[in-house]
Design an enzyme around this catalytic site. Sequence first.
Site, PDB file in Angstrom:
ATOM      1  N   GLY A 157     -56.569  30.074  23.900  1.00 47.82           N
ATOM      2  CA  GLY A 157     -56.404  28.556  24.174  1.00 47.82           C
ATOM      3  C   GLY A 157     -56.812  28.400  25.628  1.00 47.82           C
TER       4      GLY A 157
ATOM      5  N   GLY B 249     -56.398  25.221  27.409  1.00 46.03           N
ATOM      6  CA  GLY B 249     -55.954  24.031  27.891  1.00 46.03           C
ATOM      7  C   GLY B 249     -55.302  24.198  29.089  1.00 46.03           C
ATOM      8  N   GLY B 250     -54.259  23.043  29.682  1.00 46.81           N
ATOM      9  CA  GLY B 250     -53.748  23.654  30.964  1.00 46.81           C
ATOM     10  C   GLY B 250     -52.930  24.922  30.953  1.00 46.81           C
TER      11      GLY B 250
ATOM     12  N   GLY C   3     -53.148  27.516  28.954  1.00 50.14           N
ATOM     13  CA  GLY C   3     -53.777  28.789  28.678  1.00 50.14           C
ATOM     14  C   GLY C   3     -54.951  28.912  30.045  1.00 50.14           C
TER      15      GLY C   3
ATOM     16  N   HIS D 221     -45.015   8.755  19.963  1.00 50.35           N
ATOM     17  CA  HIS D 221     -45.196   8.084  21.159  1.00 50.35           C
ATOM     18  C   HIS D 221     -45.100   6.491  20.822  1.00 50.35           C
ATOM     19  CE1 HIS D 221     -46.864   6.392  24.835  1.00 50.35           C
ATOM     20  NE2 HIS D 221     -46.724   7.625  25.410  1.00 50.35           N
TER      21      HIS D 221
ATOM     22  N   ARG E  45     -38.696   8.042  24.907  1.00 52.68           N
ATOM     23  CA  ARG E  45     -39.601   7.694  23.917  1.00 52.68           C
ATOM     24  C   ARG E  45     -39.093   7.650  22.337  1.00 52.68           C
ATOM     25  NH1 ARG E  45     -44.706  11.299  25.861  1.00 52.68           N
ATOM     26  NH2 ARG E  45     -45.363  10.212  27.570  1.00 52.68           N
TER      27      ARG E  45
ATOM     28  N   ARG F 290     -38.972  15.194  24.131  1.00 50.00           N
ATOM     29  CA  ARG F 290     -39.484  15.442  25.504  1.00 50.00           C
ATOM     30  C   ARG F 290     -39.814  14.088  26.311  1.00 50.00           C
ATOM     31  NH1 ARG F 290     -44.466  14.644  27.630  1.00 50.00           N
ATOM     32  NH2 ARG F 290     -45.595  14.523  25.614  1.00 50.00           N
TER      33      ARG F 290
END
Length: 596
Positions: free
Chosen positions: A18, A20-21, A23, A246, A290, A402
């Site tokens: 992965g 992404g941020g 990884g 969301h 949320r 979250r």
Amino acid sequence: MTKAYNIIHHKFDVVVVGAGGAGLRSAFGMAKEGLNTACITKIFPTRSHTVAAQGGISAALGNMGEDDWRWHMYDTVKGSDWLGDQDAIEYMCKNAPDAILELEHYGVPFSRTVDGKIYQRPFGGMTTEYGKGKAAQRTCAAADRTGHAILHTLYQQSLKHKVQFFIEYFAIDLLMEDGECRGVVAWNLDDGSLHCFRAHNVVLATGGYGRAYFSATSAHTCTGDGGGMVIRAGLPLQDMEFVQFHPTGIYSAGCLITEGARGEGGYLVNANGERFMERYAPAAKDLASRDVVSRAMTIEIREGRGVGEHKDHVFLHLNHLSPEILHRRLPGISETAKIFAGVDVTKDPIPVLPTVHYNMGGIPTNYQGQVIIKDGKNHNSIVNGIMAIGEAACVSVHGANRLGSNSLLDLVVFGRSSALKAAELIKPASPHKPLQKETLEKIINRFDKVRYANGNILVADLRLKMQRTMQSHVSVFRTQKLLDEGVGMISEIRNRYKDIKINDKSLIWNSDLVEALELDNLLDQALVTVCSAAARKESRGAHAREDYPDRNDRDWIKHTLSSIDDSGKVVLDYKPVTLTTLTDAISAIPPVKRVY
């Protein structure tokens, strides 16, 4: 079977799956520490889903008013509805300011105040004075394209530190022997070859499984490949019943409108033009957490106060904000609203609806990224050779819900911590343990079986049945009847997977086969999600039970562990939430009623 395939063997100190941020932060951190590091990714790194993160990344910098990491920790524990592990939350919030400064030094182009400091905006659930003060401006932003800015910067750092990338490689399964991970097998989509990666540590940074649902803000690549591999390896997943909706996905399109829009002053209204959040969260209003906002919107729609022809959504107003603020601070969503809703945000409201956005559950880990299992009385027994970070993992810093802007923080803080731990555990270029031939053979056999599947059901049709079932039965509000029906329906859909038909038997850019393998991952995670939800008889965070409307701290402050046995049956177990802190820098935060 292995003879029928071109298998290429590699040996690395660490392999990150992965890009992404999480990884990328882990990969270049490990390379920086001198480890021979590979990064496998099924899409080009800068197309990873982190690029879609809009609003910002949280840290108590205090640039826009007094702030303290302890207040940030309090808000995160409260946001988690006391299901988050307080040792990990302390680690994340305490390390947040340094993580932001590190990103700034790497080159992230944060928005600035007039005096040159990093601009910070309010976000839902973020307060001062342990919830007793005013809203905190804690979310560091690069306009409304923060994920894009961070992802490109981390990719540049990965190239600088010479991470070896294997781009457009699909990870098939983990190489597991004697209860530990020895590597991973991947398929090169470009030339059809299979690759056996040996590694002292495999880091799963594969993101969430949002595409198990019909409407999600997730990219179509978010199929929970790491979680699927972990379940097949016989390891459990944690807290899978907690799926975040969301509040502001664009009606009918599902595209995200950042919480930052409400942080900049946007507000929600019903068909009567009423700012209804004032009734549900008198203090925080539109910037409640949320889960609270999504439930409020759902109630308004249910009770007939929705807008539009079918009264099935609400409006988000930004048209009272000046065009200059919209252009400078929210340029991306202004464009998104125009494209996907046909709305000029300077003149008209945006039609929005709660949409699946984030998975709080995932692969259980400690705050150093190591995968953990329950082994007898030891609830945190480490599985050697495997780590998980980012949305694929459940540390658990997010617990049952979250807070917005804590996800990008999670990526960089635990990406870094996993790199530091790997450097501590692994001596560069140390020899690998021998691998039994049968371990690789088993993985190839499964791949071959899916490739040559010749049943009666198209992958797309089966996937749609799963997505519609999850959307209708494991949604914002839940009941035992709905969940029990969902368990039966998802179990049946999963059983029908063995009757799929793959029309394309080739190995080069076979999207039919890719989607079949992704569906296998999604189905397992959908099943443990609905089973975990049916078993948790309380309401906590994103898990809202209409038949059990109250939080039950006596029986349910505990993590759910879910696995699938060889017969296909879901096995549930539980372990305590960590209610103690990591250090004496802050006292533990005891559970109280959660109101905003």
